[in-house]
Design a protein around this motif. Structure first.
Motif, PDB file in Angstrom:
ATOM      1  N   LEU A  12      -5.532  -7.723  25.878  1.00 44.73           N
ATOM      2  CA  LEU A  12      -7.415  -7.624  26.704  1.00 44.73           C
ATOM      3  C   LEU A  12      -7.443  -6.886  27.604  1.00 44.73           C
ATOM      4  CD1 LEU A  12     -10.041  -9.321  26.590  1.00 44.73           C
ATOM      5  CD2 LEU A  12      -8.576 -10.960  28.414  1.00 44.73           C
ATOM      6  N   VAL A  14     -11.200  -5.512  30.149  1.00 44.41           N
ATOM      7  CA  VAL A  14     -12.373  -5.917  31.038  1.00 44.41           C
ATOM      8  C   VAL A  14     -12.431  -4.630  31.937  1.00 44.41           C
ATOM      9  CG1 VAL A  14     -13.448  -7.607  32.306  1.00 44.41           C
ATOM     10  CG2 VAL A  14     -12.156  -7.886  31.028  1.00 44.41           C
ATOM     11  N   VAL A  51     -11.102 -13.101  36.527  1.00 44.65           N
ATOM     12  CA  VAL A  51     -11.370 -12.095  35.580  1.00 44.65           C
ATOM     13  C   VAL A  51     -10.683 -12.866  34.457  1.00 44.65           C
ATOM     14  CG1 VAL A  51     -12.024  -9.750  34.558  1.00 44.65           C
ATOM     15  CG2 VAL A  51     -12.511  -9.923  37.261  1.00 44.65           C
ATOM     16  N   THR A  52      -9.612 -12.336  34.014  1.00 39.31           N
ATOM     17  CA  THR A  52      -9.175 -13.517  32.813  1.00 39.31           C
ATOM     18  C   THR A  52      -9.506 -14.363  32.755  1.00 39.31           C
ATOM     19  OG1 THR A  52      -7.042 -11.903  33.298  1.00 39.31           O
ATOM     20  CG2 THR A  52      -6.817 -13.663  31.873  1.00 39.31           C
ATOM     21  N   GLN A  54     -12.539 -15.991  33.489  1.00 41.02           N
ATOM     22  CA  GLN A  54     -14.039 -16.251  33.363  1.00 41.02           C
ATOM     23  C   GLN A  54     -13.889 -15.083  32.036  1.00 41.02           C
ATOM     24  OE1 GLN A  54     -15.192 -12.799  36.553  1.00 41.02           O
ATOM     25  NE2 GLN A  54     -15.333 -14.969  38.164  1.00 41.02           N
ATOM     26  N   ALA A  55     -13.085 -14.269  31.318  1.00 41.66           N
ATOM     27  CA  ALA A  55     -13.457 -13.488  30.026  1.00 41.66           C
ATOM     28  C   ALA A  55     -13.193 -14.856  28.809  1.00 41.66           C
ATOM     29  CB  ALA A  55     -12.141 -12.855  30.246  1.00 41.66           C
ATOM     30  N   LEU A  60     -18.083 -14.410  31.930  1.00 39.89           N
ATOM     31  CA  LEU A  60     -18.251 -12.469  33.633  1.00 39.89           C
ATOM     32  C   LEU A  60     -19.476 -11.908  34.031  1.00 39.89           C
ATOM     33  CD1 LEU A  60     -15.741 -10.351  30.501  1.00 39.89           C
ATOM     34  CD2 LEU A  60     -15.354 -11.019  33.097  1.00 39.89           C
ATOM     35  N   THR A  65     -17.502  -5.790  31.009  1.00 43.50           N
ATOM     36  CA  THR A  65     -17.391  -5.410  29.751  1.00 43.50           C
ATOM     37  C   THR A  65     -16.548  -6.318  29.041  1.00 43.50           C
ATOM     38  OG1 THR A  65     -19.524  -4.186  29.556  1.00 43.50           O
ATOM     39  CG2 THR A  65     -18.430  -4.716  27.665  1.00 43.50           C
ATOM     40  N   VAL A  66     -15.670  -6.847  27.993  1.00 43.11           N
ATOM     41  CA  VAL A  66     -14.812  -6.721  27.397  1.00 43.11           C
ATOM     42  C   VAL A  66     -14.622  -5.886  26.384  1.00 43.11           C
ATOM     43  CG1 VAL A  66     -13.186  -8.005  26.101  1.00 43.11           C
ATOM     44  CG2 VAL A  66     -14.302  -9.678  27.325  1.00 43.11           C
ATOM     45  N   ALA A  86     -13.692 -13.169  22.537  1.00 43.13           N
ATOM     46  CA  ALA A  86     -13.755 -12.394  22.934  1.00 43.13           C
ATOM     47  C   ALA A  86     -14.721 -11.193  22.129  1.00 43.13           C
ATOM     48  CB  ALA A  86     -12.589 -11.347  22.809  1.00 43.13           C
TER      49      ALA A  86
END
Length: 623
Positions: A12, A14, A51-52, A54-55, A60, A65-66, A86
């Motif tokens: 992953l 971001v 952030v992990t 939230q993804a 997010l 952006t992923v 995702a």
């Protein structure tokens, strides 16, 4: 063949984009969340933990952006599993059907996460009604059952209360109820106990573990507290600057840490078995404050006795029982508290939320007036009652006694530059010319390990630890003799916490400062304090030198506080059964000779040199 994990996160990545600059927040993150297990995501602030999460939740911020990787959700109840989150539209129907139902999140700060305009019941039932299409009365019955399960007293009353009417621990329980009402497959807990006192923290951790065992859900626990990890996690994932640097089961991680970053995190946390004179080892050292501060040591008289003392101070607040009823009730916040602070020493003040610690600090600051008793201060010319100070004498006292606030975000004006924040106290007290104020502001920044170029920046451009150092610099602007430190490191991760604590000790040595250190983290108080006073229900129940209190605590409340501190040590787990069995903050439930009858104050008795304990009437009679 091993069971398919509930979540599989693979490679992953971001990115955040702002002002034409791209920042990589996550860089190839890969880990699994097995079914029915707790995975702890550990690291400093800014390492990518939130952030992990939230993804995974599809929440997010717009600037993020992923850019690569997958988030596979193997939901046993869905025919389309595995589902790559995702690739889903965060605002689309599929994601909205999952969020709040099959995957939920407990946020770090319950007060800002709960709407102040809606009742707790309305907020908890909203997601249940949305995902299950049931009428309000059915949702209310389910919500009250969940309230009871999470330990909220009188669920029917709680349903109609507003968040501001609840304590921090009760608000956190309400957040847990909101997350669990739909019986999710995954619960993400983002620092769920950071701002809670140790006994409430232990209750919340046990509650999450019990609910996990009951429902079979998986838990992703985001935290920087290795003591919490050691007590509740099954697996540990360590993050640093957007990457995973080490992962494994709890036993392997704690018994045999491999990565230097993980070992450094463990060394940065204060613990009870530190040797005299031993310093914390932060991941990054700031400038040597002792050398810088020594150059700015003010020429002040050192008191021959106590620099500050409180004698039998009490404070009662009058609260309204309802908005329109006109009825009031009296709440005794502080009862006959006596404290003594010696020059160049630190007095620790510990206890649960609501015990009266901050009220005592505010009375010392003369922000509120005690109903009875006296607070006296010695500037070198003898002790004087601060209630009699007026005019120039009062201004001198306010210069000499300064406050470091708990919240580095709320205590700094976001509209003022660092230069304005640091020089404002000097302008108010007419200290120095404009050039001298600039030079002192630059020196204050150097003292707390920040560059003078920071003078032109605003608070929002600093991290939490840097803001806390700014708060310390502002408190030192007027060369005070006494600093009141109200939970100054409770919201900081262990590495920044170590920096700030070492900084405070260095400044104390260099400037001959005296501290009153208010905290619910007993390991931090053990590191900082010379003497410690333990508060419960507005009373001091035990007071002794640091080494005496921690090695031989006598009062059952002190013993309970120490037992509730989660240690980053697998050989010393929390005893949840013991913590659950006793009502340690209820004076009528204490054993003899400490038990207090309803309305009884008891009295402090010296049981050993400099060791004082509060005894009830029966205990004093027996003694």
């Amino acid at each position: 063949m091993s069971e398919t994990p509930l979540f599989s996160i693979r490679d992953l990545a971001v990115n955040f984009t702002g002002a034409g600059v791209v920042t990589q927040a996550l860089r190839g993150v890969s880990f699994d969340i097995p079914r029915g297990r707790t995975v702890a995501l550990v690291g400093e602030s800014g390492s990518g933990k939130s952030v992990t999460a939230q993804a995974m939740m599809g929440i997010l911020p717009k600037a993020a952006t992923v850019t690569a990787g997958s988030i596979l959700f193997n939901d046993p109840g869905r025919p389309d599993a595995p589902l790559d989150l995702a690739r889903l539209d965060p605002s689309g129907k599929q994601m909205r059907a999952l969020r709040g139902d099959r995957m939920t999140m407990i946020f770090q700060e319950p007060m800002s996460s709960l709407s102040p305009l809606h009742t707790v019941g309305d907020q908890v039932t909203e997601a249940y009604m949305l995902h299950n299409r049931v009428p309000p009365h059915v949702a209310r019955d389910v919500a009250e059952a969940v309230f009871e399960r999470v330990g909220l007293p009188d669920p029917a009353r709680i349903f109609n209360t507003y968040p501001f009417e609840l304590s921090g621990g009760m608000r956190q329980r309400a957040m847990i109820a909101m997350a669990l009402i739909c019986r999710p497959a995954l619960l993400i807990a983002d620092e769920p106990t950071t701002a809670l006192d140790v006994t409430t923290q232990a209750q919340i951790l046990e509650l999450i573990s019990d609910l996990q065992a009951e429902t079979g859900m998986s838990v992703l626990l985001i935290t920087h507290d290795l003591g919490v990890v050691a007590n509740v996690a099954d697996d540990v994932v360590v993050m640093y600057r957007g990457r995973i640097v080490e992962s494994g089961d709890r036993e392997t991680i704690f018994r045999n840490p491999q990565h230097p970053y993980l070992r450094a995190l463990m060394n940065a946390a204060p613990h009870f078995d530190m040797k005299p004179g031993e310093r914390l080892t932060p991941l990054r050292e700031v400038a040597d404050a002792r050398l810088l501060a020594a150059q700015a040591r003010p020429a002040t008289k050192r008191p021959a006795g106590p620099v500050l003392e409180a004698r039998d101070i009490s404070k009662t607040f009058t609260l309204r029982s309802g908005w329109f009823s006109g009825q009031t009730r009296q709440v005794r916040a502080v009862s006959n508290v006596s404290l003594t602070l010696m020059p160049g020493k630190t007095l620790g003040l510990v206890g649960e939320s609501g015990c009266g610690k901050t009220t005592v600090s505010r009375m010392i600051m003369r922000a509120i007036t005690p109903d009875s008793g006296a607070i006296r201060y010695d500037d070198g010319d003898g002790l004087r009652d601060i209630s009699t100070l007026k005019g120039k004498d009062l201004m001198r006292y306010r210069r000499a006694v300064q406050f470091i606030f708990q919240d580095p975000y709320g205590s700094l004006n976001p509209r003022m530059t660092v230069y304005q924040l640091l020089t404002e106290p000097m302008r108010i007290h007419n200290v120095g010319t404009e050039q001298e104020q600039f030079e002192r502001a630059s020196m204050l920044l150097a003292m707390v390990g920040l560059d003078r170029h920071a003078l032109r920046r605003y608070p929002h451009s600093f991290s939490g630890g840097q803001r806390q150092r700014l708060g310390i610099a502002r408190a030192l602007a007027l060369s005070p003799q006494v600093l009141l430190c109200d939970e100054p490191v409770s919201a900081l991760d262990v590495s920044v916490q170590a920096q700030v604590l070492n900084l405070l000790k260095d400044l104390q040595q260099a400037l001959d400062l005296s501290y009153i250190f208010v905290s619910h983290n007993l390991a931090v108080v053990d590191y900082m304090a010379d003497d410690i006073a333990v508060m419960c229900r507005g009373h001091i129940v035990e007071q002794a030198p640091r080494e005496v209190l921690f090695n031989a605590p006598l009062h059952p409340y002190t013993q309970a506080l120490l037992a509730a501190v989660p240690a980053p040590d697998l050989d010393h787990p929390l005893d949840f059964a013991k913590l659950r069995s006793g009502r340690f903050s209820e004076p009528t439930q204490w054993p003899e000779p400490y038990r207090l009858a309803c309305g009884e104050a008891g009295a402090m008795r010296e049981v050993a040199p400099q060791h004082y304990v509060r005894l009830g009437e029966a205990g004093r009679a027996a003694a």
